[in-house]
Every structure is written in structure tokens, then in C-alpha cells.
Scaffold this motif. Sequence first.
Motif, mmCIF file in Angstrom:
data_model
loop_
_atom_site.group_PDB
_atom_site.id
_atom_site.type_symbol
_atom_site.label_atom_id
_atom_site.label_comp_id
_atom_site.label_asym_id
_atom_site.label_seq_id
_atom_site.Cartn_x
_atom_site.Cartn_y
_atom_site.Cartn_z
ATOM 1 N N LEU A 1 -0.917 -4.789 2.938
ATOM 2 C CA LEU A 1 -2.074 -4.772 2.042
ATOM 3 C C LEU A 1 -3.229 -5.563 2.654
ATOM 4 O O LEU A 1 -4.368 -5.102 2.684
ATOM 5 C CB LEU A 1 -1.690 -5.372 0.690
ATOM 6 N N ALA B 1 -6.872 -4.148 4.131
ATOM 7 C CA ALA B 1 -8.200 -4.630 3.741
ATOM 8 C C ALA B 1 -9.052 -4.947 4.959
ATOM 9 O O ALA B 1 -10.286 -4.882 4.903
ATOM 10 C CB ALA B 1 -8.063 -5.873 2.854
ATOM 11 N N TYR C 1 -11.581 4.745 -1.351
ATOM 12 C CA TYR C 1 -11.224 4.038 -2.590
ATOM 13 C C TYR C 1 -11.831 4.663 -3.845
ATOM 14 O O TYR C 1 -11.360 4.401 -4.951
ATOM 15 C CB TYR C 1 -11.681 2.580 -2.512
ATOM 16 N N SER D 1 -3.678 -0.162 -4.696
ATOM 17 C CA SER D 1 -2.228 -0.401 -4.721
ATOM 18 C C SER D 1 -1.656 -0.272 -6.125
ATOM 19 O O SER D 1 -0.478 0.023 -6.297
ATOM 20 C CB SER D 1 -1.919 -1.797 -4.165
ATOM 21 N N ARG E 1 0.841 -1.188 0.000
ATOM 22 C CA ARG E 1 0.000 0.000 0.000
ATOM 23 C C ARG E 1 0.886 1.251 0.000
ATOM 24 O O ARG E 1 1.117 1.863 1.025
ATOM 25 C CB ARG E 1 -0.919 0.003 1.223
ATOM 26 N N GLU F 1 -8.451 -2.867 -2.222
ATOM 27 C CA GLU F 1 -7.051 -2.637 -1.837
ATOM 28 C C GLU F 1 -6.112 -2.879 -3.012
ATOM 29 O O GLU F 1 -5.146 -2.146 -3.215
ATOM 30 C CB GLU F 1 -6.670 -3.541 -0.663
#
Length: 451
Positions: free
Chosen positions: A259, A263, A272, A183, A153, A179
Motif C-alpha cells: 500500500l 502511494a 483513483y 483499498s 492493495r 490509496e
Amino acid sequence: MTILNKLKESISRYTTKNESGYFFNTEKEILNVANQVIERRDINNYVLNKINFKFDVSGRIYCGYDKKMKPSTSICICDNSLEVLLFTNILFVEYYCKSLPYSLMIKQINLIFKISDRLEHIDLSDLDVINELINSPLKKVTYQNKSYYGMSRVKIKNHKILDLTVLFYEGPIARAYLEVLKSLGYRPKKIIELVSQYDLITKKPVGRCLPKFFRTNYSSYKQRKQIHYWAQNYLKKSTKTISGILTELEINWGVTEDLVKGANKNFPLSFYSDCVESVLISDLKDPNLLDMLNIEKAGHFLFTGGGIVPSEMLSINGVKLLHVHPGYLPYLRGADCALWSQLMHDRMSASVFYMSEGIDTGDLIASYWLPSVRFENLDSIKDTKSLYRLIYAFVDPWVRAFSLREFVNSIDGNLSKVTSYQQDHSRGITFHFMHEEIKSKVLERLFIPKV
């Protein structure tokens, strides 16, 4: 007593209900197939498969069906008929285990275990042919040999807008997808949050007396708490095992620890995407959802769960529903495919495809084999149910996210580049939920016991 003799003994006690009105008389058909297997003459696999399918899906078989194989009665076959069906299937496996594909045989064994659960006097533990097949996974497939980069991330100043609408149904899968996209430097153009108006446990309506806005927010909060309960529980109480899983995912799949933990922090959806809209629904057939999708511009929608997609949604003009299935299509369709893939190929797999009516039968975009993994069970978790929950909270979502990452990178984030092709349905097998006996074998191999 051999299986053959057990089958003959069951047939000697066999009685059928003479119902001439049934187009498909199940008990008579079971008897016909049983005699074919005994005599080792041409077996009507079509009939046997139809009967087996009914039990595999619903756990019951009715005495009669019409031309479309819909029940003609509410009466189920008797235990004696079920016993004959059980021994017929076992004998079939015994006779043909060396000549038919392993995948067909293991599916048959899964069914055998399910039928035996209904017949308490039957013990399958001493059947060599079943134990041998369960303990001999197939590995006849060519795998990708590739080093996968990490998906940490990182802070990206200027995210690109991905021309994709995410149909967000709260859960580990949907969170993993968001996620991964973040990323990679993408923000979906819109997220539509599907909020169930029913409590996921009690099935009762949530907050009926509240104004719509407050009810939607409260239902969303409650849904999030319930769905992520086990994941949050394991993060607190099984820290060593979780740490081992995350290390393995990072080494083999390039899924970094931060990561996965990101989440599981359950950030607001606005983290997001710049455009988030929530809709309170009864199910995926809810008119509020269908009306919203009809208003949306035609394009790609990423399905993240929430139930069986109805034909009403699939038929909306211009809507292209993308789905990531945890199995290598067309060969692995159906339920629990992360575990079926692991059992038969010693690794997991996934596929990206366009949804259509039918189980995982839509036009295929890409399929992936993932590098093999093993997890250290450092907290000595022993029960199958807990290990199963760990897989579906911390592994299965990242099998799918891995494939979503590969897919998005393959098109450089440009969904207009997507190409697909029709699946060859004759080459695939549809699996159903894995029985506890087989499930425990798979999980024993995936989780290495603490030394």
C-alpha cells in the motif's frame, strides 16, 4: 550564576523606548512580567502568553501593538529586552514546572530554545529543569487496545462511488488518502487537482509561455517531481531503514508494504477516480479555484494540503471541508503535532474534523490514538533533518490515512451519517513548529540505532 541572578542582571541594563503612542508597549510589559516572576507574585499570564505567541509564530516581537495586537511600528525589541524575556520564561518554568501541565511546560521550553537561537551568547545546555522536562514524556492517557486489519492493495472488481470530492494537492498525504480509499473499495466521485503555477523551490512562474493545457500538465509534472524528491531518494538509498518502517507500520497499524509503495508510484489520478479535473492556481485564494467550488454541488470535500485555507473558501455555501489533523483534538492543535504527540504520549494520534477559521478548531468528528511504534535505523542515518523528512514522507501521511480509514469504516462509506460536535477550545493547546533541540530528542526515541 543562577537564572534569577541572570534575570536581575539583565534588568539592571534594561532600557525601554518611551513611546506613549503604543496601546501595548511590549518592552514595558516584558519588564512588568519579569518583576512579577522575580517577586513570585500573581503573574499576568495573559500578557506573557501574548508576547510569547508573537515570537513563537513569527520569530520577532515589535516594540508596540494596537488593541487588536497588530504591530504599531516596524521596530523590533532590542536584544536586551529579548534576553529579559528569555530569563523570565526560564524562571517561570523553574518555579512552576511541577504545578502546571507538562504540555504547557514543554511548549514554553520550545519557545525558550527559539529565543536563545537569537541570542548567541546564551547557552541552555546546563539547565537541569529543561533537560529533565524534555526527557520525561507524559503517558497519562488511556489508549485503544485493538488489533488493526491490513489495508493491502487488493483487486476489487466493483468499487463503490464515495460521495466525496478530493481537493488533491500533490504530496505523500494526498497519495496515502487515495490509496486508502481504493483499498477499502471506494472511488471518490471527483478529484480536483490543485496545480501550483509557481515553482515550489524558486517561487517563479512555471511555463508562462505555454498554452494553458500544456502549462497545467507541465506544472503538475514539475510539482510532483519536486514534492516527492526526498521520498524517492530514500526509497533508493535508505532501503533498510524504509523496510524497517514499513514492517512496523504493517504490524502495528495494519498499513501494508504494498500500500505504501503503491502511494509512492504516483499513479495517474484517473487510477483513483472516474472524474478528474485540474486547476492551475496561485494559491488557495485563486478565483479560478473559488469559482470552481462555487459551481460544484454542495457536499463533502477532503482537504489534502496546499496552504492555509482562506475564509473565502470556508464561506462557500454548502461546502463541508474535511481535514485529518495529526494530533488528538482538542488537546493537540497546530504544527508538528505528530512529533508533539509522540513526545508527550509516546505514540501518535490524529483527528477528523470540519475545517473552520482558526487553527484546528472546527467541529470534531472523531479522534484516534494509534498503537505505539519504533523504527530501526538500519542505515545509521544520524542527522535530524533526514530523520524528520523520513517521518513526513513515510509516517505522518499514514497517521492521517489510518484515521481516514477508521472514519470511513465507522460510517460505512455513507457521509450522510457523519455527526460532529463543537470542540471545547479551553481544553486544548496550540503548538508551533518544534525546535531542533526537542525534535532531535523525539527522533532519537523513535529511531532505534543500528546495533
